[in-house]
Design a protein around this motif. Structure first.
Motif, PDB file in Angstrom:
ATOM      1  N   ALA A 112       0.837  -1.205   0.000  1.00 26.27           N
ATOM      2  CA  ALA A 112       0.000   0.000   0.000  1.00 26.27           C
ATOM      3  C   ALA A 112       0.872   1.255   0.000  1.00 26.27           C
ATOM      4  CB  ALA A 112      -0.924   0.002   1.208  1.00 26.27           C
ATOM      5  N   THR A 123      -4.214   0.086  -3.543  1.00 27.00           N
ATOM      6  CA  THR A 123      -5.421   0.182  -2.703  1.00 27.00           C
ATOM      7  C   THR A 123      -6.451  -0.866  -3.132  1.00 27.00           C
ATOM      8  OG1 THR A 123      -6.387   1.815  -4.211  1.00 27.00           O
ATOM      9  CG2 THR A 123      -5.208   2.689  -2.299  1.00 27.00           C
ATOM     10  N   ILE A 126      -6.361   2.033   4.443  1.00 27.92           N
ATOM     11  CA  ILE A 126      -4.906   2.089   4.555  1.00 27.92           C
ATOM     12  C   ILE A 126      -4.599   2.912   5.808  1.00 27.92           C
ATOM     13  CG2 ILE A 126      -2.735   2.690   3.419  1.00 27.92           C
ATOM     14  CD1 ILE A 126      -4.447   0.700   1.745  1.00 27.92           C
TER      15      ILE A 126
END
Ligand SMILES: Cc1cc2nc3c(=O)[nH]c(=O)nc-3n(C[C@H](O)[C@H](O)[C@H](O)COP(=O)(O)OP(=O)(O)OC[C@H]3O[C@@H](n4cnc5c(N)ncnc54)[C@H](O)[C@@H]3O)c2cc1C
Ligand code: SF4
Ligand code: SF4
Lengths: 578, 77
Positions: B21, B26, B39
């Motif tokens: 990430a 994502t 995240i």
């Protein structure tokens, strides 16, 4: 992400499709295909790539009418009988005639359907009478294949927007919808000449026995907005008292899939290893037998595969653990269950609305038209009974093609600008409070009440108590619910739909004073089916701001049903048993 | 009524060693039908923020590095 921002944008399109699960993508695709000049927006609460009941694909078609294996006439007859006579056959018959061409189209999209050595479709018998179940060997790729077609057709996709209300115009037509972004709380108003609702089942109505709010049979994103929005817009909803209740793996709450296992010799058994129903096809009548066995001294109920050859049981395991609900395998591993050795404990699901499996939906005709001009519904939330996945695709296609023609004929209908301000205030109210009751607690309470009071067997007094309790919860929801970020705001808006659905479930059930559809509408204080008074639809709608029900005659049958056939689905119990 | 912080164990686990990430991925957050993954600002890795999981598996199936594991939620395990 998740911080609430204020914002309001407005867009226009010819056709707005709400819900990008199964029916929605097909509706949007067909609309654009028929009129490439038109703009089509597909609005989705989640992400079209992986949304809806088929987010991980499907293992097969449950209701394929394929030349050489069955006929549209046979299918229409079977579904009429399975749905206890309450069936406008025109829509079912049209589906049965069209679905084969949709199968061929899906085939061109790259979705394969099982064929035998001679190259014929390998259709299996699961229903009581006819042969309609067709396995899909690469069923895990369905969503990808659909997404490719949406891109190719240049459908405009808006993910992470949750529709909350429909807009109706001054001339009484559908005029668009209001939606809220699930990660920012910003509003979007979509003006449209025609609107197609494909928001799936009302899956978060009852509470699963595990108590986990999101451990539902249906994709838990389907919280019943379709039903609530149709209601508030003034559309009519049909037979909501015909609940969806399904036989599932206990606690896991996903299908045990007798449809997959049945053709290999698997079946539903009681704790004495005995088969007690002749047919594993899901119907209210079958569910009544399932319930009776579950509650009897021979309960609980199991899916039985351990009499099969080990390779066969392992093969079934392999299918069931890769598509549809692939965590099934992990669940069984966690408990050390092996299909070749152990019986799999089953239970009944929480209640829901879903025409995909039963018959509760927004009232539509054979063109997927609702009772509001320019407003369409398809898939699990539209009233065509026992629709399943192929029904969602086929009727989604019908809706897309009819709506795009409708949009070409009309101009935008003007809506009342005030409606948008009112709706924004309604949705945002929980963000205006410092503290209060969070959506998850209000949701838990509603769904717990649904289980305690509305789940069949239906008892009049219990229903009345439930209505009073739900009214108290509504007060709490309207005056004390609090949402701290955009995600909780989505859950808060969902709770309002869930409560509307619970109220509708209670109201429609009380109206129909007879028992019908086996367990789905088993009213203990009106235990008999009463064809004289109730061989009709019950339509629920909002009249002068309040809930109201009326009777509507079933359309004359196109395919006649003989007297000695009409109760075939009531004769499911294996007779040889003591 | 005031709010409390009640602990809950979540079913989805992300292997932070594998999660990319911090390089801009994502995917799992994008595909989740219940929108429960995020995240982390702190670690720059994906994690399950809300205990509202349908244990359906797109997050695990679509993760490019095999960082996600979906377990069965404790209440139904
Ligand atoms: C576990 C399971 C197994 C099944 N197995 C089979 C099978 O083997 N064979 C078969 O033929 N059928 C099967 N079915 C039935 C079949 O999958 C469904 O009938 C069909 O997929 C329903 O399609 P739909 O478009 O109506 O709903 P869905 O595909 O569920 O789509 C509804 C969409 O609407 C979106 N949405 C909801 N609310 C909003 C909102 N307010 N705003 C915007 N978007 C919203 C949702 O996110 C979702 O993407 C199964 C269903 C389930 C749940
Ligand atoms: S998909 Fe995988 S790599 Fe990407 S953010 Fe999620 S866990 Fe990390
Ligand atoms: S299993 Fe499904 S609901 Fe749970 S985090 Fe993954 S994608 Fe989301």
């Amino acid at each position: 992400m998740d911080d609430i921002r204020s914002g309001l944008s407005e867009v226009e399109c010819d056709v707005l499709v709400i819900g990008g699960g199964t029916a929605g993508p097909m509706a949007a695709y067909k609309a654009r295909k028929k009129n490439p000049e038109a703009t089509v927006i597909l609005l989705e609460k989640a992400n079209v790539k992986r949304s809806g009941a088929i987010s991980m694909g499907m293992d097969g078609l449950n209701n394929a009418v394929i030349p050489g294996h069955s006929t549209p006439e046979q299918y229409t007859k079977e579904i009429t009988i399975a749905n206890d006579g309450i069936c406008d056959q025109a829509a079912v018959y049209k589906y049965a005639q069209n679905c084969y061409s949709i199968i061929q189209e899906l085939d061109q999209f790259g979705i394969r359907f099982q064929k035998d050595e001679t190259g014929e479709y390998d259709v299996k018998k699961v229903h009581h009478m006819g042969t309609y179940v067709l396995p899909m060997p690469n069923g895990d790729t369905v969503k990808k294949a659909l997404y490719r077609q949406l891109r190719r057709m240049r459908v405009l996709i808006s993910n992470r927007f949750m529709a909350t209300r429909l807009l109706t115009g001054k001339r009484g037509r559908a005029a668009g919808a209001i939606a809220v972004n699930t990660r920012s709380g910003e509003f979007l108003v979509i003006r449209a000449k025609a609107v197609i609702m494909c928001m799936g089942a009302a899956g978060r109505l009852g509470l699963p026995t595990s108590g986990y709010l999101f451990g539902t049979y249906e994709n838990a994103a389907n919280s019943g907005e379709g039903y609530a929005m149709a209601y508030h817009a003034g559309a009519k909803l049909a037979n909501l008292e015909c609940f969806q209740i399904n036989p599932l793996i206990k606690d896991y709450n996903g299908p045990a899939c007798a449809y997959v296992a049945g053709p290999f010799g698997g079946y539903t058994a009681n704790s004495r290893n005995e088969r007690f129903i002749e047919c594993d096809y899901w119907s209210g009548q079958m569910m009544q037998e399932f319930y009776n066995e579950l509650m009897s001294g021979k309960g609980p109920v199991f899916l039985k595969l351990n009499h099969l050859h080990e390779d066969t049981a392992n093969h079934i395991e392999q299918i069931l653990h890769t598509v549809e609900r692939p965590t099934r395998g992990r669940f069984h591993d966690g408990r050390g269950t092996k299909y070749a050795r152990d019986m799999i404990e089953m239970h009944i699901s929480e209640i829901g609305f879903c025409s995909g499996h039963s018959a509760s939906g927004v009232y539509v005709d054979e063109f997927a038209r609702t009772t509001i001009p320019g407003l369409y519904a398809a898939g699990d939330m539209a009233s065509v009974p026992h629709n399943y996945m192929l029904g969602a695709f086929t009727n989604g296609a019908v809706a897309g093609e009819d709506a795009i023609d409708f949009a070409a004929e009309v101009d935008f209908d003007d809506y009342d600008g005030e409606a948008i301000a009112v709706e924004r205030e309604r949705v945002l109210a929980p963000t205006r409070r410092e503290d209060g009751i969070p959506p998850n607690q209000i949701e838990y309470k509603i769904r717990r009440l649904v289980n305690d009071y509305l789940q069949p067997p239906k008892v009049t007094k219990k229903y009345e108590i439930c209505q009073a309790r739900l009214a108290e919860v509504r007060e709490d929801m309207e005056n004390a619910m609090v949402a701290r970020d955009a995600h909780e705001l989505m859950r808060a808006a969902e709770v309002a739909s869930i409560l509307d659905c619970a109220d509708m479930a209670a109201f429609a059930s009380l109206f129909r004073q007879e028992s019908r559809w086996g367990l789905y509408h088993w009213r203990v204080d009106h235990p008999e089916r009463d064809d004289e008074a109730w061989n009709c639809h019950v339509l629920l709608s909002k009249m002068d701001g309040a809930m109201s029900c009326e009777k509507r005659a079933v359309q004359p049958y196109i395919i006649p049903i003989a007297d000695d056939e009409k109760d075939a689905y009531y004769n499911q119990r294996v007779r040889a048993q003591a | 009524m005031p709010l409390a912080n009640t602990a809950t164990s979540v079913p989805v686990v992300v292997d932070e060693g594998k999660c990319i990430a911090d390089k801009g991925c994502t995917v799992c957050v994008d595909v989740c039908p219940l929108d429960v993954l995020r995240i982390s600002d702190l670690t720059g890795k994906a994690y399950m923020k809300y205990d509202e999981c349908w244990y359906c598996m797109p997050c695990e199936a679509d993760c490019p590095t095999g960082a996600v594991t979906v377990n069965i939620p404790y209440l139904l395990k």
